[in-house]
Design a protein around this motif. Structure first.
Motif, short mmCIF file in Angstrom:
data_model
loop_
_atom_site.label_atom_id
_atom_site.label_comp_id
_atom_site.label_asym_id
_atom_site.label_seq_id
_atom_site.Cartn_x
_atom_site.Cartn_y
_atom_site.Cartn_z
N LEU A 254 -16.54 -1.05 -15.05
CA LEU A 254 -15.72 -2.07 -14.73
C LEU A 254 -15.25 -2.07 -13.35
N ASP B 225 -17.61 8.34 -25.63
CA ASP B 225 -18.51 8.52 -24.58
C ASP B 225 -18.96 7.05 -23.93
N LYS B 226 -19.31 6.26 -25.02
CA LYS B 226 -19.70 5.05 -24.73
C LYS B 226 -18.63 3.97 -24.14
N LYS B 227 -17.38 4.22 -24.65
CA LYS B 227 -16.12 3.55 -24.23
C LYS B 227 -15.74 3.97 -22.70
N MET B 228 -16.01 5.45 -22.46
CA MET B 228 -15.68 5.71 -21.06
C MET B 228 -16.84 5.05 -19.84
N GLN B 229 -18.05 4.95 -20.39
CA GLN B 229 -19.18 4.39 -19.49
C GLN B 229 -18.96 2.92 -19.37
N GLU B 230 -18.23 2.27 -20.41
CA GLU B 230 -17.89 0.78 -20.20
C GLU B 230 -16.63 0.72 -19.29
N GLN B 231 -15.75 1.53 -19.32
CA GLN B 231 -14.65 1.64 -18.43
C GLN B 231 -15.05 1.82 -17.05
N GLN B 232 -16.15 2.82 -16.80
CA GLN B 232 -16.43 3.16 -15.63
C GLN B 232 -17.34 2.06 -14.88
#
Length: 68
Positions: free
Chosen positions: A68, A59-66
């Motif tokens: 950008l 979930d954290k990785k997805m939030q970081e990607q979004q």
């Protein structure tokens, strides 16, 4: 595939099982674990990845990607 009941669901995954679920190689998972990026626990000689930690990390990785 039949859905497992909460009593039989795994609480932690082997690096190989986590890699299979993520669709990456075990080497990628090992690098993430040993760098400290992917939370894991050591039980005896085994390293395991708690399912809840894997879900939170993803979930954290997805939030970081979004972001950008």
């Amino acid at each position: 595939m039949a859905k497992q009941s909460p009593e039989t669901q795994a609480l932690a995954l082997s690096p190989q099982k986590a890699a299979d679920l993520l669709g990456v190689s075990r080497t990628v998972v090992n690098k993430l674990m040993y760098s400290g990026e992917l939370p894991n626990v050591q039980l005896g000689r085994r390293r395991l990845i708690p399912v809840k930690s894997l879900e939170s990390w993803l979930d954290k990785k997805m939030q970081e990607q979004q972001a950008l």
